[in-house]
Design a protein around this motif. Structure first.
Motif, short mmCIF file in Angstrom:
data_model
loop_
_atom_site.label_atom_id
_atom_site.label_comp_id
_atom_site.label_asym_id
_atom_site.label_seq_id
_atom_site.Cartn_x
_atom_site.Cartn_y
_atom_site.Cartn_z
N LEU A 29 -15.07 -13.44 -26.34
CA LEU A 29 -15.42 -14.75 -25.78
C LEU A 29 -14.26 -15.73 -25.95
O LEU A 29 -13.50 -15.65 -26.91
N ARG A 30 -14.17 -16.68 -25.03
CA ARG A 30 -13.08 -17.66 -25.10
C ARG A 30 -13.42 -18.81 -26.05
O ARG A 30 -12.52 -19.49 -26.57
N GLU A 31 -14.71 -19.05 -26.27
CA GLU A 31 -15.13 -20.24 -27.02
C GLU A 31 -14.75 -20.11 -28.50
O GLU A 31 -14.70 -19.01 -29.06
N SER A 32 -14.55 -21.25 -29.13
CA SER A 32 -14.10 -21.24 -30.53
C SER A 32 -15.27 -21.26 -31.53
O SER A 32 -15.10 -20.87 -32.68
N ILE A 33 -16.43 -21.71 -31.09
CA ILE A 33 -17.61 -21.71 -31.99
C ILE A 33 -18.74 -20.95 -31.29
O ILE A 33 -19.08 -21.24 -30.13
N ILE A 34 -19.28 -19.98 -32.00
CA ILE A 34 -20.35 -19.16 -31.42
C ILE A 34 -21.63 -19.42 -32.21
O ILE A 34 -21.62 -19.41 -33.44
N VAL A 35 -22.72 -19.67 -31.49
CA VAL A 35 -24.00 -19.90 -32.17
C VAL A 35 -24.93 -18.75 -31.80
O VAL A 35 -25.30 -18.57 -30.63
N ASN A 36 -25.28 -17.99 -32.80
CA ASN A 36 -26.07 -16.78 -32.59
C ASN A 36 -27.57 -17.10 -32.61
O ASN A 36 -28.15 -17.30 -33.67
N CYS A 37 -28.18 -17.13 -31.43
CA CYS A 37 -29.62 -17.46 -31.30
C CYS A 37 -30.32 -16.30 -30.61
O CYS A 37 -30.99 -16.49 -29.58
N THR A 38 -30.15 -15.10 -31.14
CA THR A 38 -30.61 -13.91 -30.42
C THR A 38 -31.97 -13.40 -30.90
O THR A 38 -32.40 -12.32 -30.49
N GLY A 39 -32.66 -14.14 -31.73
CA GLY A 39 -34.02 -13.76 -32.13
C GLY A 39 -34.06 -12.36 -32.71
O GLY A 39 -33.27 -12.00 -33.59
N TYR A 40 -34.98 -11.54 -32.20
CA TYR A 40 -35.11 -10.18 -32.72
C TYR A 40 -33.85 -9.35 -32.44
O TYR A 40 -33.54 -8.41 -33.16
N GLY A 41 -33.09 -9.74 -31.39
CA GLY A 41 -31.85 -9.05 -31.06
C GLY A 41 -30.85 -9.06 -32.20
O GLY A 41 -29.98 -8.19 -32.31
N ALA A 42 -30.97 -10.06 -33.09
CA ALA A 42 -30.02 -10.20 -34.21
C ALA A 42 -30.14 -9.04 -35.19
O ALA A 42 -29.19 -8.74 -35.93
N LYS A 43 -31.28 -8.39 -35.21
CA LYS A 43 -31.47 -7.26 -36.15
C LYS A 43 -30.38 -6.21 -35.91
O LYS A 43 -29.68 -5.79 -36.83
N ALA A 44 -30.23 -5.81 -34.63
CA ALA A 44 -29.22 -4.79 -34.30
C ALA A 44 -27.83 -5.41 -34.26
O ALA A 44 -26.87 -4.83 -34.77
N LEU A 45 -27.74 -6.58 -33.69
CA LEU A 45 -26.43 -7.22 -33.50
C LEU A 45 -25.73 -7.50 -34.82
O LEU A 45 -24.51 -7.32 -34.95
N MET A 46 -26.48 -7.92 -35.81
CA MET A 46 -25.90 -8.31 -37.11
C MET A 46 -26.18 -7.28 -38.19
O MET A 46 -25.94 -7.54 -39.36
N ASN A 47 -26.80 -6.16 -37.81
CA ASN A 47 -27.22 -5.17 -38.81
C ASN A 47 -28.04 -5.83 -39.90
O ASN A 47 -27.82 -5.58 -41.09
N ASP A 48 -28.94 -6.68 -39.52
CA ASP A 48 -29.72 -7.44 -40.51
C ASP A 48 -31.09 -6.77 -40.71
O ASP A 48 -32.01 -6.95 -39.91
N ASP A 49 -31.18 -5.99 -41.78
CA ASP A 49 -32.43 -5.27 -42.04
C ASP A 49 -33.57 -6.19 -42.47
O ASP A 49 -34.72 -5.77 -42.57
N ASP A 50 -33.24 -7.45 -42.78
CA ASP A 50 -34.30 -8.38 -43.16
C ASP A 50 -35.11 -8.85 -41.95
O ASP A 50 -36.18 -9.44 -42.10
#
Ligand SMILES: Cc1cc2nc3c(=O)[nH]c(=O)nc-3n(C[C@H](O)[C@H](O)[C@H](O)COP(=O)(O)OP(=O)(O)OC[C@H]3O[C@@H](n4cnc5c(N)ncnc54)[C@H](O)[C@@H]3O)c2cc1C
Length: 383
Positions: free
Chosen positions: A277-298
């Motif tokens: 991405l070209r943007e300098s600040i990314i805000v991750n608002c992916t809901g349940y998608g964040a589980k896979a995207l961030m490897n967040d088992d919580d």
């Protein structure tokens, strides 16, 4: 005894009927909404509470290092917390703006969390370059669009146990309240699908209100006889908001587009993908998608079902929540033109769409709601 005296005694008595004796009409459980009467959605619950923070690690890329802010894992309370969490994100951006020359923002996700973040950033900075990216830009296909829309930190409350943690949740709730009140004072308040509602419950502990919500956000309940024809036992009346996502989300999209926020379809497979991405600040608002995207088992799926009825009478303007008399889940929320009836939480099930076994659940949800309004609060089953 003269009628006037009888009435005043009854009003002073704790069992006086709420709403001054008025009986509110039950939902008509035979009138299903003409289309999409059955809905399922995956609540993006997160053990330990919402992930709302500036990531410690920068994302290296050929366009320069990027900052990553997370805002996901709101469980059954994303509509409630959205405005408040968006304001926390904007505070992070304000801090970063001191370090970055001409920052630009990529918001990932166009559910209620992504849209309220983009809206808050635009409100604070008229000329900030903001782009929303999502794998699907049709907001009707987000979990947020399925949500019932009651303002209550349901489900997520249990993740904030200590006094310190409760203060964090209270801060999100107060920030949400402040934004709702601001919108209330604006000339286009009616376009957001937000309304103040009375929420009736049985006379039992409602942790999300009684333990997690400060009284300056949702005032202390009143006790009295519930204002329904057959469900006329002692209950409680809270005052909270209805935030109807089927109205709010399209309104936010329209406003964002008008204010120069761009929407782009794009899917990300992992955090590394953000580097492109070209943007300098990314805000991750992916809901349940964040589980896979961030490897967040919580992040844990909490699948829920709703049956949507038609609202036919003006006085169908209340909520009934807080469950049955035997702790089974049941709620009925009257919205602008429909009534949503719910009550399931399937932990760990992230099946999207309706499958065959859901049919029986929808029937049980309706049967439970009927039992409640028939005055049989202990007859609910596990839906
Ligand atoms: C039955 C039910 C009833 C509910 N009732 C209420 C209620 O009464 N009150 C309340 O406050 N809350 C309620 N909720 C909870 C609420 O719906 C959620 O907390 C909220 O919708 C979460 O919003 P979100 O924007 O994080 O997620 P979503 O709405 O799911 O949006 C996520 C976005 O991220 C995008 N995305 C995901 N992964 C990727 C990827 N890899 N690449 C690109 N884009 C991606 C998606 O396309 C989407 O745009 C309910 C939920 C359900 C299921």
């Amino acid at each position: 005894m003269p009628a006037a005296v009888t009435r005043s005694l009854a009003d002073d008595h704790p069992a006086a009927r709420l709403r001054g004796g008025e009986i509110l009409p039950d939902p008509d459980f035979s009138l299903l909404r003409a289309s999409d009467a059955y809905l399922v959605g995956i609540r993006p619950h997160r053990e330990g509470g919402v992930c709302l923070k500036l990531d410690d690690e920068l994302i290296p890329s050929r366009h320069g290092s990027k900052f990553l802010i997370h805002n996901y894992g709101h469980g059954g309370a994303g509509i409630t917390l959205s405005f408040g969490c968006a304001s926390v994100v904007a505070d992070h951006v304000a801090t970063l703006k001191r370090e970055i020359r001409r920052p630009s923002i990529a918001v990932i996700g166009c559910g209620v969390i992504g849209l309220t973040v983009a809206a808050e950033l635009r409100r604070r900075w008229r000329n900030l370059r903001i782009t929303i990216y999502a794998k699907d830009l049709d907001v009707r296909r987000t979990t947020s669009f399925v949500a019932a829309g009651q303002f209550e930190p349901s489900g997520i409350c249990a993740e904030y146990e200590s006094e310190e943690e409760k203060k964090i949740l209270a801060d999100y709730l107060r920030r949400s309240r402040d934004r709702i009140m601001e919108l209330h004072r604006s000339s286009h308040w009616h376009t957001y699908g937000i309304a103040l509602r009375r929420d009736y419950t049985l006379d039992q502990w409602n942790g999300a209100y009684d333990e997690c919500t400060p009284h300056d956000v949702v005032p202390q309940y009143r006790s009295g006889t519930l204002p329904f024809a057959k469900l006329n036992i002692i209950g409680r009346e809270y005052r909270t908001w209805l935030i109807n996502p089927t109205i709010l989300l399209p309104q936010l999209v329209a406003e964002l587009k008008r204010s120069g926020v761009r929407l782009r379809k794009r899917q990300f497979a992992s955090r590394d993908d953000f580097a492109a991405l070209r943007e300098s600040i990314i805000v991750n608002c992916t809901g349940y998608g964040a589980k896979a995207l961030m490897n967040d088992d919580d992040v844990v799926a909490k699948r829920g079902h709703l049956v949507v009825l038609r609202r036919t009478l003006p006085k169908q303007f209340y909520f009934f929540s807080g469950g049955c008399g035997n702790r089974r889940i049941m709620y009925a929320f009257c919205r602008h033109s429909d009534i949503v009836v719910g009550g399931t939480v399937e932990t760990g099930n992230d099946t999207e769409g309706i499958i065959e076994s859901d049919r029986a659940r929808f029937d049980r949800i309706l049967a439970n709601a009927r039992a409640m309004f028939d005055g049989r609060p202990r007859d609910c089953v596990t839906a």
